[in-house]
Design an enzyme around this catalytic site. Structure first.
Site, PDB file in Angstrom:
ATOM      1  N   CYS A  56       2.754  15.768  17.032  1.00 57.81           N
ATOM      2  CA  CYS A  56       3.827  15.678  16.028  1.00 57.81           C
ATOM      3  C   CYS A  56       3.695  16.718  14.918  1.00 57.81           C
ATOM      4  O   CYS A  56       4.595  16.860  14.096  1.00 57.81           O
ATOM      5  CB  CYS A  56       3.875  14.270  15.439  1.00 57.81           C
ATOM      6  SG  CYS A  56       4.007  13.010  16.702  1.00 57.81           S
ATOM      7  N   ASN A 115      11.104   8.243  16.696  1.00 55.01           N
ATOM      8  CA  ASN A 115      10.109   9.309  16.520  1.00 55.01           C
ATOM      9  C   ASN A 115      10.180  10.236  17.736  1.00 55.01           C
ATOM     10  O   ASN A 115       9.820   9.838  18.842  1.00 55.01           O
ATOM     11  CB  ASN A 115       8.726   8.644  16.392  1.00 55.01           C
ATOM     12  CG  ASN A 115       7.592   9.651  16.327  1.00 55.01           C
ATOM     13  OD1 ASN A 115       7.760  10.840  16.603  1.00 55.01           O
ATOM     14  ND2 ASN A 115       6.410   9.172  15.982  1.00 55.01           N
ATOM     15  N   HIS A 166       7.813  14.745   9.212  1.00 54.28           N
ATOM     16  CA  HIS A 166       7.912  14.221  10.569  1.00 54.28           C
ATOM     17  C   HIS A 166       8.436  12.783  10.494  1.00 54.28           C
ATOM     18  O   HIS A 166       7.966  11.982   9.685  1.00 54.28           O
ATOM     19  CB  HIS A 166       6.536  14.277  11.233  1.00 54.28           C
ATOM     20  CG  HIS A 166       6.453  13.469  12.474  1.00 54.28           C
ATOM     21  ND1 HIS A 166       7.409  13.559  13.477  1.00 54.28           N
ATOM     22  CD2 HIS A 166       5.560  12.522  12.886  1.00 54.28           C
ATOM     23  CE1 HIS A 166       7.085  12.719  14.442  1.00 54.28           C
ATOM     24  NE2 HIS A 166       5.991  12.069  14.103  1.00 54.28           N
TER      25      HIS A 166
HETATM   26  O1  UT7 Z   1       3.982  10.422  15.272  1.00 51.94           O
HETATM   27  C1  UT7 Z   1       2.910   9.680  14.753  1.00 51.94           C
HETATM   28  C2  UT7 Z   1       2.770   8.509  15.641  1.00 51.94           C
HETATM   29  N1  UT7 Z   1       2.686   7.214  15.147  1.00 51.94           N
HETATM   30  C3  UT7 Z   1       2.967   6.659  13.951  1.00 51.94           C
HETATM   31  O2  UT7 Z   1       3.321   7.251  12.988  1.00 51.94           O
HETATM   32  C4  UT7 Z   1       2.793   5.179  13.893  1.00 51.94           C
HETATM   33  C5  UT7 Z   1       2.245   4.683  12.581  1.00 51.94           C
HETATM   34  N2  UT7 Z   1       2.177   3.226  12.575  1.00 51.94           N
HETATM   35  C6  UT7 Z   1       3.247   2.428  12.459  1.00 51.94           C
HETATM   36  O3  UT7 Z   1       4.360   2.911  12.350  1.00 51.94           O
HETATM   37  C7  UT7 Z   1       3.040   0.939  12.402  1.00 51.94           C
HETATM   38  O4  UT7 Z   1       1.655   0.661  12.392  1.00 51.94           O
HETATM   39  C8  UT7 Z   1       3.718   0.180  13.577  1.00 51.94           C
HETATM   40  C9  UT7 Z   1       5.224   0.228  13.419  1.00 51.94           C
HETATM   41  C10 UT7 Z   1       3.303   0.752  14.911  1.00 51.94           C
HETATM   42  C11 UT7 Z   1       3.306  -1.284  13.533  1.00 51.94           C
HETATM   43  O5  UT7 Z   1       3.655  -1.840  12.276  1.00 51.94           O
HETATM   44  P1  UT7 Z   1       2.599  -2.690  11.456  1.00 51.94           P
HETATM   45  O6  UT7 Z   1       3.261  -3.100  10.202  1.00 51.94           O
HETATM   46  O7  UT7 Z   1       1.338  -1.886  11.342  1.00 51.94           O
HETATM   47  O8  UT7 Z   1       2.416  -3.949  12.376  1.00 51.94           O
HETATM   48  P2  UT7 Z   1       1.075  -4.589  12.967  1.00 51.94           P
HETATM   49  O9  UT7 Z   1       0.596  -3.838  14.133  1.00 51.94           O
HETATM   50  O10 UT7 Z   1       0.126  -4.856  11.831  1.00 51.94           O
HETATM   51  O11 UT7 Z   1       1.611  -5.987  13.450  1.00 51.94           O
HETATM   52  C12 UT7 Z   1       2.059  -7.005  12.537  1.00 51.94           C
HETATM   53  C13 UT7 Z   1       2.571  -8.189  13.332  1.00 51.94           C
HETATM   54  C14 UT7 Z   1       1.586  -8.677  14.401  1.00 51.94           C
HETATM   55  O12 UT7 Z   1       1.748 -10.077  14.525  1.00 51.94           O
HETATM   56  P3  UT7 Z   1       0.727 -11.096  13.813  1.00 51.94           P
HETATM   57  O13 UT7 Z   1      -0.616 -10.756  14.377  1.00 51.94           O
HETATM   58  O14 UT7 Z   1       0.843 -10.790  12.341  1.00 51.94           O
HETATM   59  O15 UT7 Z   1       1.264 -12.416  14.206  1.00 51.94           O
HETATM   60  C15 UT7 Z   1       2.055  -8.020  15.663  1.00 51.94           C
HETATM   61  O16 UT7 Z   1       1.678  -8.735  16.819  1.00 51.94           O
HETATM   62  O17 UT7 Z   1       3.745  -7.830  14.057  1.00 51.94           O
HETATM   63  C16 UT7 Z   1       3.562  -8.044  15.470  1.00 51.94           C
HETATM   64  N3  UT7 Z   1       4.236  -6.969  16.186  1.00 51.94           N
HETATM   65  C17 UT7 Z   1       5.534  -7.040  16.545  1.00 51.94           C
HETATM   66  N4  UT7 Z   1       6.449  -8.005  16.434  1.00 51.94           N
HETATM   67  C18 UT7 Z   1       7.686  -7.752  16.905  1.00 51.94           C
HETATM   68  C19 UT7 Z   1       3.739  -5.756  16.534  1.00 51.94           C
HETATM   69  N5  UT7 Z   1       4.689  -5.028  17.147  1.00 51.94           N
HETATM   70  C20 UT7 Z   1       5.808  -5.800  17.159  1.00 51.94           C
HETATM   71  C21 UT7 Z   1       7.107  -5.602  17.654  1.00 51.94           C
HETATM   72  N6  UT7 Z   1       8.015  -6.600  17.506  1.00 51.94           N
HETATM   73  N7  UT7 Z   1       7.481  -4.450  18.248  1.00 51.94           N
END
Ligand code: UT7
Length: 315
Positions: A111, A272, A242
């Protein structure tokens, strides 16, 4: 000698998948995706390819610049998702647009790739090696996405963006870029040419770690590029980051204490698109007349590697 962007273009796959449709494939929902990422839809290549999107964006950028394909003497395509290894995507683009006088190569810095490709082309122009360059970011990330993994498949999309660069009298800008290979395991994808375990052929990511890295390193990169060019943040009209997550963009604006209005976004429509996200956004802003000649723009990338970078340009 400084480098100016004299044309932009983009190519976006026709097929649009919104969050509601995605939530039929995997356990997620529109509200969660919007709130956590700002993404509402992404475009998925069905009949398009990384090569065809790159060539489409290149043609549009040349048309926008008024420069002919024969005048182009350098083509760099930034991509991690090309369906061709040999010949490289840039040579395929050369063939498709008839840029017979160009030197062509691909660059992989995930990226951060578009910003690093821009820096490479600008350095070549400043050194007098090239006169006119096409810098393209093109991705079909849908091919590298595990559609059963809700931690990644909600994020990514396909598309391509391109800019035409030319040299002009004036003082060049100094970019900033950095890498940390020790932390590369937070975002990976293997080719299958070596031994791999199930699922490793898709992008695997520790989302929270990538998020923290981006929020820490992008403001540092931007401050460094401002300092290297002796420019205060108040002189910057646009910060084009980005497009990975709206919350990352908001956090960077907060860290820099700069108004959020200077940080345009379009990930709501495209998701993205890795190295395509910055040139697609530049093209959106150019074509809608939001970017005005003489404005100061900072572009900043971050991603797998890990890599992060920022460059400054005058529109
Ligand atoms: O180009 C560079 C590449 N990548 C990035 O820039 C990604 C950077 N990271 C992010 O954008 C975020 O970390 C994500 C969008 C990937 C995830 O968001 P988050 O706020 O960090 O969520 P999390 O992984 O901490 O998950 C929070 C909760 C969890 O549930 P519990 O354990 O709190 O019950 C997950 O299981 O949300 C749940 N969860 C979802 N729920 C619905 C994780 N993914 C999803 C989903 N839909 N797609």
């Amino acid at each position: 000698m400084k480098t100016v962007i004299c044309g932009t273009g983009s190519a976006i796959p026709e097929y649009r998948m919104d969050n509601c449709e995605l939530s039929q494939l995997v356990d997620t929902n529109d509200e969660w995706i919007r709130e956590r990422t700002g993404i509402q839809a992404r475009h998925i290549a069905k009949k398009e390819t990384t090569v065809s999107l790159a060539a489409g964006a290149a043609k549009a950028a040349l048309e926008n610049s008024g420069i002919s394909s024969e005048e182009v003497d350098l083509i760099i395509v930034s991509t991690i998702s090309s369906e061709v290894i040999l010949p490289c995507t840039a040579c395929e683009v050369q063939r498709m647009i008839g840029a017979s006088n160009a030197v062509c190569f691909d660059l992989n810095a995930a990226c951060s790739g578009f910003v690093l490709a821009y820096n490479t082309a600008a350095a070549g122009i400043t050194a007098g090696i090239y006169k006119t360059a096409l810098v393209i970011g093109s991705e079909c990330l849908s091919k590298l996405t595990n559609w059963k993994d809700r931690g990644t498949c909600i994020l990514f999309g396909d598309g391509a963006g391109a800019v035409v660069l030319k040299g002009e009298e004036g003082e060049g800008r100094i970019p900033f870029a950095c890498s940390d290979g020790e932390s590369g395991n937070v975002l990976t994808c293997k080719t299958g040419l070596g031994q791999i375990s199930e699922g490793e052929e898709y992008m695997q990511m520790d989302g929270q770690e990538v998020f923290k890295f981006a929020v820490r390193k992008v403001p540092e990169a931007i401050r460094e590029v401002l300092s290297r060019n002796n420019i205060g943040p108040e002189k910057v009209d646009w910060y084009i980051l980005h497009q990975a997550n709206k919350r990352i963009v908001e956090a960077v604006a907060r860290h820099l204490k700069e108004p959020i209005e200077k940080f345009p976004v379009n990930m709501q429509e495209y998701g993205n698109t890795s190295s395509a996200s910055i040139p697609v956004l530049l093209d959106d802003m150019n074509r809608t007349g939001v970017l005005k000649r003489g404005q100061t723009v900072v572009i900043a990338g971050f991603g797998a590697g890990l890599t992060w970078c920022a460059s400054m340009l005058e529109w």
